[in-house]
Structure formats: structure tokens, C-alpha cells
Design a protein around this motif. Sequence first.
Motif, PDB file in Angstrom:
ATOM      1  N   GLU A 118      -0.244   1.341  -7.717  1.00 25.88           N
ATOM      2  CA  GLU A 118      -0.312   1.195  -6.266  1.00 25.88           C
ATOM      3  C   GLU A 118      -0.144  -0.258  -5.810  1.00 25.88           C
ATOM      4  O   GLU A 118       0.646  -0.554  -4.910  1.00 25.88           O
ATOM      5  CB  GLU A 118      -1.639   1.754  -5.770  1.00 25.88           C
ATOM      6  N   ASP A 119      -0.893  -1.189  -6.475  1.00 23.79           N
ATOM      7  CA  ASP A 119      -0.830  -2.576  -5.996  1.00 23.79           C
ATOM      8  C   ASP A 119       0.534  -3.204  -6.264  1.00 23.79           C
ATOM      9  O   ASP A 119       1.000  -4.039  -5.493  1.00 23.79           O
ATOM     10  CB  ASP A 119      -1.961  -3.404  -6.613  1.00 23.79           C
TER      11      ASP A 119
ATOM     12  N   ALA B 254       6.532  -3.402  -1.159  1.00 13.50           N
ATOM     13  CA  ALA B 254       6.748  -2.653   0.086  1.00 13.50           C
ATOM     14  C   ALA B 254       7.542  -3.458   1.117  1.00 13.50           C
ATOM     15  O   ALA B 254       8.324  -2.892   1.877  1.00 13.50           O
ATOM     16  CB  ALA B 254       5.406  -2.230   0.673  1.00 13.50           C
TER      17      ALA B 254
ATOM     18  N   ALA C 152       2.764  -1.848  -3.673  1.00 17.05           N
ATOM     19  CA  ALA C 152       2.401  -2.435  -2.384  1.00 17.05           C
ATOM     20  C   ALA C 152       3.052  -3.800  -2.209  1.00 17.05           C
ATOM     21  O   ALA C 152       3.512  -4.143  -1.115  1.00 17.05           O
ATOM     22  CB  ALA C 152       0.883  -2.539  -2.259  1.00 17.05           C
TER      23      ALA C 152
ATOM     24  N   VAL D 100       4.274   4.066  -1.711  1.00 16.76           N
ATOM     25  CA  VAL D 100       2.842   3.761  -1.660  1.00 16.76           C
ATOM     26  C   VAL D 100       2.111   4.836  -0.864  1.00 16.76           C
ATOM     27  O   VAL D 100       1.080   5.361  -1.294  1.00 16.76           O
ATOM     28  CB  VAL D 100       2.590   2.376  -1.023  1.00 16.76           C
TER      29      VAL D 100
ATOM     30  N   LYS E 163       7.593   1.162   0.341  1.00 12.35           N
ATOM     31  CA  LYS E 163       6.485   1.389   1.269  1.00 12.35           C
ATOM     32  C   LYS E 163       6.148   2.880   1.345  1.00 12.35           C
ATOM     33  O   LYS E 163       4.988   3.283   1.311  1.00 12.35           O
ATOM     34  CB  LYS E 163       6.865   0.853   2.650  1.00 12.35           C
TER      35      LYS E 163
END
Length: 847
Positions: A485-486, A492, A489, A502, A499
Motif C-alpha cells: 500500500e505505501d 499515486a 501510495a 491504492v 492511485k
Amino acid sequence: MNKRLRLAVRNAVCTDCALHEEADGEHRCVTGQGPNGARIAVVTKTPLSTESRMRRELETYLRDVGIDLTQIMWLSALKCQVWGMEATKVHQKACAPYLRREFEFLNPEFVLCLGAEAWFAASGWADITKNRGKTFAVTEGTGVIFPTISPSAVNRNPGLIGGFLADLRYFARMVNDTAGADVPPHHVPPPDRVHTVATKQGLRAVVRALRAATVVSYDIETTGASPWDTDGRIVSLSLTTATDGGMDTAEVWQIPLYHPESPWRTKWRAVLRALAKYLCAVPKRVAHNAKFDSKWMTYFDVPMLPTFDTIIALALLDENQPKGLKPTAQQRLGADPWGIDTKDLLNTPLDEVLAYNGLDTWHTLRLYYVLRVELSEHKRTLRLFQHLMMPLIQELVLVEINGVYVDRDQLEQNWLEVKTILDRIHAGLREHLPPDNDIPEQFFNRRGELQINFNASNFARWWLFEYLGLPVLATGKSGMPSMAEDIMASLAEQHPAAKLMVERVEWNKYDTAFFTPWSQQIDANSRMHTVFKPWGTRTGRLSSGKEDAEKITAGARNQKGVNLQQVPRNKLARGVFGAPPGSRFVEADYSQIELRLAAFFAKERRMLHLYATGQDIHMATAMQMTGKPASAVTPEERKKAKAVNFGFLYGMGWMKFIETAWSNYGLRVTEHEARAFREAFFAGFPDLLPWHAKQRRLVRKYGRVETPMGRIRHLPDIYSPDKGVQAEAERQAINSPVQALASDMAALSMVHVSREFRRRGMDSIAIGLVHDAVNYEIPNDELSEALPLIKGTMETLPLRELFGLDLTVPIIADVKVGTHWGGASEVPGVVVSTPAELNRWILENVS
DNA sequence: CACCAGGGCGCG
DNA sequence: AAAGCGCGCCCTGGTG
């Protein structure tokens, strides 16, 4: 290499399978090694050279169980010695005739097959886990074939060692027995003390035995995933009864119930009920994983409450040891291997089911006599067993049967919301997909259809990192670009697809990990049931999920579990759970319990002072981090400060803190700032580091740490030669007593609250434990009585009376009430403890 | 088809 | 050299 065997069997120019292409000369068609006239054939997957590590390991195992190594001919399932090429079933089939020819030439009395390939080559059959530990006479003239698992399986999974050694011991006894393959029974009940109960007279005999018994062990075989499922039935029940004379007086009673061959097939529930009175009246009631059997029996009207659960005793004595009945009985009691495939019991002959069922109770009772002595040697642990764990199991039986109420309409509504959002995200993602002819062939199936997979798949990685050209910021162990996820992100901003990816992760998880399995698990009464494992963690917390695989029968193999301890903390997810009309969902959680207990353990003066004066330590940290006054700190900021407090408390370093600050706060912290913040934390609570040092000393000296309630955490890793592993054990030594005491307190509170509900004749029930919180379902008209009872019990547990423990820190429980889990509102503490105000609050808030 | 490990993420 | 602890489930890809 054995020359005669080689001449008789070897085909040096074999081309029967593809393996020959990689093997040449001496490595092609390697035949057996060993003396002519060897009585024993040991079959491994591939040929082993005499110097190989595996060969030496095996020789040690075999010598240790008493096998004469000079009697062994070493054979292999695959005759070509090939590295880096896996043999498929096709190769195995092609090679098997050579092994058979070796058998014909040698005519061994005993064949030991190690692993699936060896078993397949020798017998033509599969299912090594099902068939291991049993003897087979596969063909006329070939002696006894005895399959077990491969030593490499043991190396990969050390928990298998007990069963493996037991199999070898059994094989050794068979080989060394003068009577040949007819092995005398070993640690099994004498045949005249095993009774199958198939007549009314038989039932009367069981009743007589139960009335005379001082102890009974019980075990059931079931079909269906849960008793409330339409196919949920008890197939058979076994009991082993004994009087004060111990195992010498033990008698095994095998009672067929729903099995097709059972005389009680149509009236199995009546038979079970008829026994109930006598069963439940035996003073000591023992089972292995008692919660499972008691849950089914209770559901079918036999409320059999266990007094001794051998799996709990094993977990308390050493949380790291394998806890299964079979490995334990084999390893600790020298039991012969036993077992059948339990996946389709209704189509397994009744006598096999009963023999298996009966042996389970026989060994459970043997284990009981051993474990109760071991427990009695650890007084504090024994108290924990008696005053917490056994009562807890009795409560969990009811908690699991009750389940938690699900608001089906709310579930549908929330799920629809998620699906709508996912549709929008997927439509957005498709706009960024390349045209079909730009996509590599591997992502099309045989029918030429494009296989789009937005999960962390090869397709998604190709699309993001090759086609769209996004930079690879991190890779996993296997070198694949990370799609965490990070990482996504931070990508993104570079591409709208990143984006959307995520966003997709979160919403997709709601769909696949929560709403989908939940929707499949609601019973006819709109309730959902989890399975708690009170032995499921190293620290004494409960784990929550599904029944172990071996308990789940054929039709329900793919049954999903529900973990009620990971329900997302928001209305969308928690709002699905609640109380049925006329009742309220009550969540009672211990406030900052681990921090309070850490203050107690460390005798941390400033923390104790803050708590004694009713202050909030997470808030203090949040103020320090954000530089805001208390009034300006948001709940979100306080929650993040909580993560920081726990991090430092349990030994987090400054590097990890930089990571935490970034991913939680979006704050860029420099190395200097991180070090300074950590120092400030420990300067603020000066007694914490000396406590850390004390825990490190303790675990170094004793290899274990213990809570004042008697829960032990064994940390053998402290003696590892690897400093990193040692450091991990040290951090665990700091965390474990805190986590363990907190969860034991929550569990104890549930036990005492539930008992009090019943004593007062109330209809309120406990419906779940979430580590430091207990959930209840309370009828509206019992709220005014139940809320003070819950809060009061949690805050003033009889720890001194039961465990000799005086907590020097105030313990606070917060109580939340609502129609649903999500959206429950907190009842102010003073209101709960003031009857008049509480009644007014209820009138205003509960319609 | 069954099983496993690794990555990832939900909770306390 | 690197360093919060404790879990379970879903998914993928690899393998038998």
C-alpha cells in the motif's frame, strides 16, 4: 552399489522418461546399495550416496530406533540422479517398474517407504498422509510395505518429527519381532476392555461404568462443519472410563451414533440424551480440545462441561510444543501410530471409525494421568488452569454456540456500497489498460481471453512496472516489485492508475475478506459463529477463525472461517454486527490496559502517578508529537500516538520510528529527531529501561518469563548463536508478560460476568473476546443491571483471592452500548456507577 | 486438486 | 546487522 542387483535390474541406456536426458553414466538408473539377502528395503525418493547428509541422518534415526543397518538395502523411487529437475507423476510411473524388479530380485521382508514418491513407486497408491503408519501387503511375495513421511518433510516442518519417529519405532518393532509381521499391540487397550455399544444391554453396561467411574475421557466424530449446519451430525461417541485405580481400570466404550451402519442411526440423539445424565455426573471429565466435543454435545442437548482439557494443559506447560493428540501420544507416551481419513466418515466402515474414536479417548486418558502430575508440579500454572482456562473453555462453548447477531439488511446495504465503489474503480483502471495486442501472450488463456488480474499478480506487475513504466521502489524477497500500500501510495502522484490501485486494495479487501465470507457464514437465525482457540497463541491470547482442517469433513472442505478479532474499526464493517431487536450490543474494553500493566511491571513512578490521577498517557504523547494542546489533539492523532507508545514500550528502534512516523503521520523525521524523540520518551518514563534490562536478565538466566498469574513464555531463542534472534527473544520477554496478563484478565472478566448473568437468571450473554475487550448481548430491560456488573467485574477482578496478585495500578473499563457494534456510544463511567443516572441514560438512549 | 510459502493487510 | 509484540485470511505462484 550392489553388483548382482545392478546386473539383474539396471538399464544403462534407459530412455523411459525425460529424466535420462539430464542423467548420464553412473547417474542413470542407479540401483540399490546394500548386502545380498538384506531383510529390509528402505526406499527414498532419489538415490542417496553413502556420504550424503540425508543418508547419514536416516542411518542415525534408524539406528536409534534399534534397526540393524547391515540388514538394509537402500533403494529409490527414481533411479536417475538428476539435479534441478523435478520428477512428475509421469516420470515416477515410468520408473516404478525398476523398483518392482528390485523387490522381485531381493524379496525383502520389510519395505520402508519414505515420502510420497517412494510410497507411490512401491504401491502405485497416493495419499501418503492418509496411509502412513500402516502396514500393507501390496503384492504376493513382497513383504510388508510400511509408508511414512519423508525426512525432508520433517526438516521443513519440525512439528512432524514426533509422528515420524513413532512410525520408525513401530517399523523397528515389526522388524525385530521374532514372529515376523505380526506385531504385538503396544500401548493399546486390551481387547477385552474395548466394548462396542450396539444393544440396549450394551447401553446399560455403559451406564453402570459411568456410575462407577471417577474419570471419563470423551471424544466424538462428526460430519458437517458445525452442529447447526443442516448436515451437522455426531457420527460416533467414544468414552474411556476409569476408577481410582487409573489406567489399569480403564474401559473403552465405542458408541455408534449417526453412522449408516449404526443400530442407533435414526435415534442417535435420543441415545446421546439418555447417556447425558450419567456422563455429566462423572467427577472428572477429560477431553483433548474439549471445546470442540463439548460444543457439539451441548448443541445436541448434552451439556458436557470438561474439567480437564489435555490440549490446554500442554499449552500451559509449554506453549511451543506440538499440541495435537497423535504427535503428543506418540512422542510422549510411545503410542503406536493410529488414525484414519476423517474426511468422509459416513463412507468409512463403522468398525474403523469406532476403533479410531476409541483409541483417541484411550490415549487422551493416558495423557491426562501424565499431564495432571506435571501441572501439579507448577502450582501457579495449575491455578491458572483451574481458575481461568477450564472455566474459560466452558464459557467459550456457549459463546461459540450463541454466535453474534448479523443485521442482514445492513450487510446487503454496506456490501452494495462497496461493490458500487469497486465497479467505479475497475472502470477507471480499465481505461489505463493497453490494447490487447500490446499485452504479452502469457496473460491470455488457451481460449485467447485476456486474464486481467488487478491483485498483486504477474499481470499487474507487468502492467504497472513495465508497460506503464512506474519505478520499482521496493522488491520482496523473491525479487518481485512490491505492490504494498505505501509503495503504491508514493506512486499515486505519478500515475492515476496507481492511485486507483491504492483505493482498490482497501475496497477489494472488504469484498473478498469480509463481506463475502461473512455472507456465507450466517446461520438460519441470522447469527455468525467463530471458533476461538485458547491455545492458539504464544502469549495466552485467544486466536479466532475456523476449526482445524482435520475437523472439517468432505462437503465443507472449503468452508471459510470468520475472524471476529479483525473486523475493521468503522461503521461499514462493524455496523453489520449488532444485537437482535429488543437487545443491545455492548462492548466493554479495558482502557490502555497494556500500558497500565507495563507501568505496574516496571513500577514506573511517573506512569503510575499519571494513572493514579486519572490522566491519559496516549494523549500526553500525542501532545508531545504534534505540539498541540490537549484540546486540539484529534482522536486520530491520539490513536497514532498509541502506536508510538506501544512501539517504544516494546523495544522499537529509531529507524522503525522514522518509518512509523512517515506511514502513520506522513511526517518526515530525521535520524537526529528520531533518536531525540525516543530518548525523550524514555526520559519521560525513567523506570522503563531498567525494567527492560531486568526482563533481559531474567530471560537470559531462566530461558523463560512468567506472569504473576502463572502464564509462562518459554524463549529458547535466547540461547541462539545469532545475536539478532537473541534480541528478538529479549523483546518478546518484555512484551509477553504484559500481553499475557492483559488477555488473561479480559478472559477472566468474561468468565465471571457470564457466570453472574446465569446465577441471577439473566438472559444476557457474552458473544466474543477481542484481546482486551469483551462483547455482550444484553436485553434492553437488563441493561441497567448488566452494565454496572460488567464494568465493576472488569475493574475489580478477584486477582488477589485467586492468584495472590495485587495490582498497584488503577484498572478502568469503558462500556459502549448500541444497536450495532459500529456506532455503539460510550456510556460515561460515572453514569454507569450511578443507578439513577444510568436509568435516565438508558431511557434517553435505548428505545 | 491439495498444499505451501511469501506478500499483504485487517485487528489488539 | 538490525532491532515493537501477538494473531488469521486472501491471494499468487510454484510444486507434487
